[in-house]
Design a protein around this motif. Sequence first.
Motif, PDB file in Angstrom:
ATOM      1  N   ARG A  71      -0.519 -11.312  -7.281  1.00  0.00           N
ATOM      2  CA  ARG A  71       0.626 -11.351  -6.351  1.00  0.00           C
ATOM      3  C   ARG A  71       1.484 -10.079  -6.468  1.00  0.00           C
ATOM      4  O   ARG A  71       2.706 -10.102  -6.365  1.00  0.00           O
ATOM      5  N   THR A  72       0.802  -8.959  -6.678  1.00  0.00           N
ATOM      6  CA  THR A  72       1.504  -7.678  -6.809  1.00  0.00           C
ATOM      7  C   THR A  72       1.449  -6.907  -5.490  1.00  0.00           C
ATOM      8  O   THR A  72       0.399  -6.830  -4.857  1.00  0.00           O
ATOM      9  N   LEU A  73       2.591  -6.335  -5.121  1.00  0.00           N
ATOM     10  CA  LEU A  73       2.601  -5.360  -4.025  1.00  0.00           C
ATOM     11  C   LEU A  73       2.612  -3.978  -4.667  1.00  0.00           C
ATOM     12  O   LEU A  73       3.507  -3.671  -5.460  1.00  0.00           O
ATOM     13  N   ALA A  74       1.606  -3.161  -4.365  1.00  0.00           N
ATOM     14  CA  ALA A  74       1.557  -1.803  -4.920  1.00  0.00           C
ATOM     15  C   ALA A  74       2.089  -0.832  -3.873  1.00  0.00           C
ATOM     16  O   ALA A  74       1.595  -0.803  -2.736  1.00  0.00           O
ATOM     17  N   ILE A  81       5.532  -6.883   6.669  1.00  0.00           N
ATOM     18  CA  ILE A  81       5.350  -7.183   5.244  1.00  0.00           C
ATOM     19  C   ILE A  81       6.177  -8.423   4.936  1.00  0.00           C
ATOM     20  O   ILE A  81       7.373  -8.437   5.226  1.00  0.00           O
ATOM     21  N   ASP A  82       5.530  -9.437   4.365  1.00  0.00           N
ATOM     22  CA  ASP A  82       6.247 -10.660   4.020  1.00  0.00           C
ATOM     23  C   ASP A  82       6.435 -10.692   2.500  1.00  0.00           C
ATOM     24  O   ASP A  82       5.493 -10.947   1.754  1.00  0.00           O
ATOM     25  N   PHE A  83       7.645 -10.424   2.075  1.00  0.00           N
ATOM     26  CA  PHE A  83       7.904 -10.278   0.637  1.00  0.00           C
ATOM     27  C   PHE A  83       7.836 -11.595  -0.136  1.00  0.00           C
ATOM     28  O   PHE A  83       7.884 -11.579  -1.360  1.00  0.00           O
ATOM     29  N   THR A  84       7.729 -12.732   0.567  1.00  0.00           N
ATOM     30  CA  THR A  84       7.585 -13.984  -0.190  1.00  0.00           C
ATOM     31  C   THR A  84       6.175 -14.093  -0.786  1.00  0.00           C
ATOM     32  O   THR A  84       5.919 -14.936  -1.634  1.00  0.00           O
ATOM     33  N   GLN A  85       5.271 -13.222  -0.341  1.00  0.00           N
ATOM     34  CA  GLN A  85       3.896 -13.275  -0.870  1.00  0.00           C
ATOM     35  C   GLN A  85       3.737 -12.607  -2.233  1.00  0.00           C
ATOM     36  O   GLN A  85       2.670 -12.661  -2.827  1.00  0.00           O
ATOM     37  N   TYR A  86       4.763 -11.903  -2.654  1.00  0.00           N
ATOM     38  CA  TYR A  86       4.617 -11.126  -3.892  1.00  0.00           C
ATOM     39  C   TYR A  86       5.610 -11.607  -4.932  1.00  0.00           C
ATOM     40  O   TYR A  86       6.726 -12.004  -4.598  1.00  0.00           O
ATOM     41  N   ASP A  87       5.212 -11.531  -6.206  1.00  0.00           N
ATOM     42  CA  ASP A  87       6.227 -11.814  -7.215  1.00  0.00           C
ATOM     43  C   ASP A  87       6.520 -10.590  -8.068  1.00  0.00           C
ATOM     44  O   ASP A  87       7.293 -10.673  -9.023  1.00  0.00           O
ATOM     45  N   ARG A  88       5.916  -9.475  -7.687  1.00  0.00           N
ATOM     46  CA  ARG A  88       6.166  -8.266  -8.485  1.00  0.00           C
ATOM     47  C   ARG A  88       5.741  -7.050  -7.664  1.00  0.00           C
ATOM     48  O   ARG A  88       4.863  -7.134  -6.807  1.00  0.00           O
ATOM     49  N   ILE A  89       6.401  -5.922  -7.945  1.00  0.00           N
ATOM     50  CA  ILE A  89       6.076  -4.672  -7.245  1.00  0.00           C
ATOM     51  C   ILE A  89       5.735  -3.615  -8.284  1.00  0.00           C
ATOM     52  O   ILE A  89       6.386  -3.531  -9.332  1.00  0.00           O
ATOM     53  N   VAL A  90       4.706  -2.828  -7.988  1.00  0.00           N
ATOM     54  CA  VAL A  90       4.392  -1.663  -8.815  1.00  0.00           C
ATOM     55  C   VAL A  90       4.552  -0.441  -7.913  1.00  0.00           C
ATOM     56  O   VAL A  90       4.003  -0.415  -6.808  1.00  0.00           O
ATOM     57  N   MET A  91       5.324   0.535  -8.364  1.00  0.00           N
ATOM     58  CA  MET A  91       5.543   1.740  -7.553  1.00  0.00           C
ATOM     59  C   MET A  91       5.048   2.963  -8.320  1.00  0.00           C
ATOM     60  O   MET A  91       5.421   3.152  -9.482  1.00  0.00           O
ATOM     61  N   VAL A  92       4.242   3.777  -7.653  1.00  0.00           N
ATOM     62  CA  VAL A  92       3.610   4.903  -8.339  1.00  0.00           C
ATOM     63  C   VAL A  92       3.710   6.154  -7.466  1.00  0.00           C
ATOM     64  O   VAL A  92       3.529   6.097  -6.241  1.00  0.00           O
ATOM     65  N   ALA A  93       4.000   7.297  -8.102  1.00  0.00           N
ATOM     66  CA  ALA A  93       4.118   8.557  -7.367  1.00  0.00           C
ATOM     67  C   ALA A  93       4.207   9.710  -8.367  1.00  0.00           C
ATOM     68  O   ALA A  93       4.122   9.484  -9.582  1.00  0.00           O
ATOM     69  N   CYS A  94       4.364  10.925  -7.861  1.00  0.00           N
ATOM     70  CA  CYS A  94       4.537  12.108  -8.724  1.00  0.00           C
ATOM     71  C   CYS A  94       5.822  12.845  -8.358  1.00  0.00           C
ATOM     72  O   CYS A  94       6.247  12.823  -7.203  1.00  0.00           O
ATOM     73  N   GLY A  95       6.380  13.527  -9.322  1.00  0.00           N
ATOM     74  CA  GLY A  95       7.491  14.458  -9.075  1.00  0.00           C
ATOM     75  C   GLY A  95       8.674  13.776  -8.404  1.00  0.00           C
ATOM     76  O   GLY A  95       9.126  12.691  -8.801  1.00  0.00           O
ATOM     77  N   THR A  96       9.173  14.438  -7.383  1.00  0.00           N
ATOM     78  CA  THR A  96      10.341  13.935  -6.663  1.00  0.00           C
ATOM     79  C   THR A  96      10.075  12.562  -6.055  1.00  0.00           C
ATOM     80  O   THR A  96      10.964  11.695  -6.043  1.00  0.00           O
ATOM     81  N   ALA A  97       8.867  12.341  -5.561  1.00  0.00           N
ATOM     82  CA  ALA A  97       8.530  11.029  -4.980  1.00  0.00           C
ATOM     83  C   ALA A  97       8.620   9.946  -6.055  1.00  0.00           C
ATOM     84  O   ALA A  97       9.010   8.808  -5.779  1.00  0.00           O
ATOM     85  N   PHE A  98       8.287  10.310  -7.299  1.00  0.00           N
ATOM     86  CA  PHE A  98       8.436   9.346  -8.398  1.00  0.00           C
ATOM     87  C   PHE A  98       9.913   9.002  -8.605  1.00  0.00           C
ATOM     88  O   PHE A  98      10.280   7.850  -8.828  1.00  0.00           O
ATOM     89  N   TYR A  99      10.774  10.002  -8.527  1.00  0.00           N
ATOM     90  CA  TYR A  99      12.201   9.709  -8.714  1.00  0.00           C
ATOM     91  C   TYR A  99      12.742   8.834  -7.586  1.00  0.00           C
ATOM     92  O   TYR A  99      13.664   8.032  -7.794  1.00  0.00           O
ATOM     93  N   ALA A 100      12.157   8.970  -6.393  1.00  0.00           N
ATOM     94  CA  ALA A 100      12.542   8.057  -5.301  1.00  0.00           C
ATOM     95  C   ALA A 100      12.141   6.629  -5.676  1.00  0.00           C
ATOM     96  O   ALA A 100      12.903   5.679  -5.483  1.00  0.00           O
ATOM     97  N   CYS A 101      10.942   6.472  -6.242  1.00  0.00           N
ATOM     98  CA  CYS A 101      10.490   5.131  -6.678  1.00  0.00           C
ATOM     99  C   CYS A 101      11.413   4.578  -7.760  1.00  0.00           C
ATOM    100  O   CYS A 101      11.784   3.400  -7.748  1.00  0.00           O
ATOM    101  N   PHE A 102      11.764   5.429  -8.691  1.00  0.00           N
ATOM    102  CA  PHE A 102      12.583   4.997  -9.828  1.00  0.00           C
ATOM    103  C   PHE A 102      13.965   4.534  -9.325  1.00  0.00           C
ATOM    104  O   PHE A 102      14.522   3.529  -9.787  1.00  0.00           O
ATOM    105  N   THR A 103      14.500   5.240  -8.351  1.00  0.00           N
ATOM    106  CA  THR A 103      15.780   4.819  -7.756  1.00  0.00           C
ATOM    107  C   THR A 103      15.601   3.462  -7.075  1.00  0.00           C
ATOM    108  O   THR A 103      16.432   2.555  -7.213  1.00  0.00           O
ATOM    109  N   ALA A 104      14.490   3.333  -6.343  1.00  0.00           N
ATOM    110  CA  ALA A 104      14.250   2.100  -5.575  1.00  0.00           C
ATOM    111  C   ALA A 104      14.073   0.888  -6.491  1.00  0.00           C
ATOM    112  O   ALA A 104      14.346  -0.238  -6.103  1.00  0.00           O
ATOM    113  N   LYS A 105      13.614   1.126  -7.705  1.00  0.00           N
ATOM    114  CA  LYS A 105      13.499   0.015  -8.664  1.00  0.00           C
ATOM    115  C   LYS A 105      14.866  -0.681  -8.826  1.00  0.00           C
ATOM    116  O   LYS A 105      14.955  -1.903  -8.833  1.00  0.00           O
TER     117      LYS A 105
END
Length: 364
Positions: free
Chosen positions: A95-98, A42-66
């Motif tokens: 230019r979003t990484l989902a 994954i080459d992060f220079t290709q993106y200018d924004r990230i969208v993270m989506v999940a449910c429950g505990t996996a969502f809280y992992a995303c929220f921490t990662a933000k």
Amino acid sequence: EKAGHKHFMSKEIAEQPTVISEALNFYMSEDGGSVVLPDPDIDFTQYDRIVMVACGTAFYACFTAKYWFEQIAKIPVEVDIASEFRYREAPISPRTLAIYVSQSGETADTLAALRYTAGKAASILTVTNSSESSMARESDMSLPILAGVEVGVASTKAFSCQLTVLLMLALKAAQDRGALSDEDVKTQLTHLRSLPGLLNVALEQSDAIANVAAQLAESSDILFLGRGAMYPLALEGALKLKEISYIHAEGYASGELKHGPIALVDQHTPIIVLAPRDKLFEKTVSNMQEVMARGGKVLLISDEQGLKEASDGVWQSIQMPTVPDALAPILYAVPAQLLAYHTAVAKGTDVDQPRNLAKSVTVE
Ligand code: M6R
């Protein structure tokens, strides 16, 4: 099969140092100097924004990662729960990484959200415990969390492995985008190497936590407070507790307390404060003192320095080892999980198979 444990959940909590070690080995270069992803890279220079989506505990992992992606890699991140994201018609710039995070890789709402971004986002990445899952198959890239089979309905080791992989991903993003020097990336990775040992130290608090939990089991409402990356963990701690002990619990950002929730506080309300001695500590402590002034019973979870500075007048405290800031949410997940576990055991509920819940939610 429970390896001497009474429940799968306690076995899975105890396995965290081991499975996290495996994840670290998998994603770290041999010299320990950089993060290496499986193909395709994954080459992060290709993106200018990230969208993270999940449910429950996996969502809280995303929220921490933000917090990590924004603070460490300086890339903006939007997070959402899948059941909202899939219907809210969010515009997705090219230019979003989902990123989708799912233990099972089969959660219906998360899969639908993934399909919504297909063809809109530049790339779709799944972080999952099941490399053969629908979400892994439908993504451009898929990263294993290497937690091994998780049987308990309450997610524990999958959460900490998701966090570990997401932190490494944030470091990779920082590396690619030049947000951290090679030297700083290496220092962060050295810190990560110490995580399994620190988790073992945290696990040694299990008996102390069981003592507190026996008293929490009498409560009908419990609040969890945290600031910064400890805020998502406060949400996760509350979710874990309600799932298996059926006690009503809410997580709040400490600074939000005076905007409403403080009205709930009386001498019957335990308030669990997750607060390593970091740069936000003093702010959190002042919120903690506000609840103590209203009779709230505070359980302070902090490190040696934090407890020395702020444990006057608290109801109970639990000591965690001192950790570099970025690792705190992973380490403090352990006491949050153990609190839920021991409270449920004290109440005699079905820890591994709580009522009304399924391990994998494949219907909307
Ligand atoms: O398989 P997934 O990670 O997509 O599952 C998401 C949630 O259903 C799951 O994390 C749930 O919240 C757990 N029971 C939490 O302990």
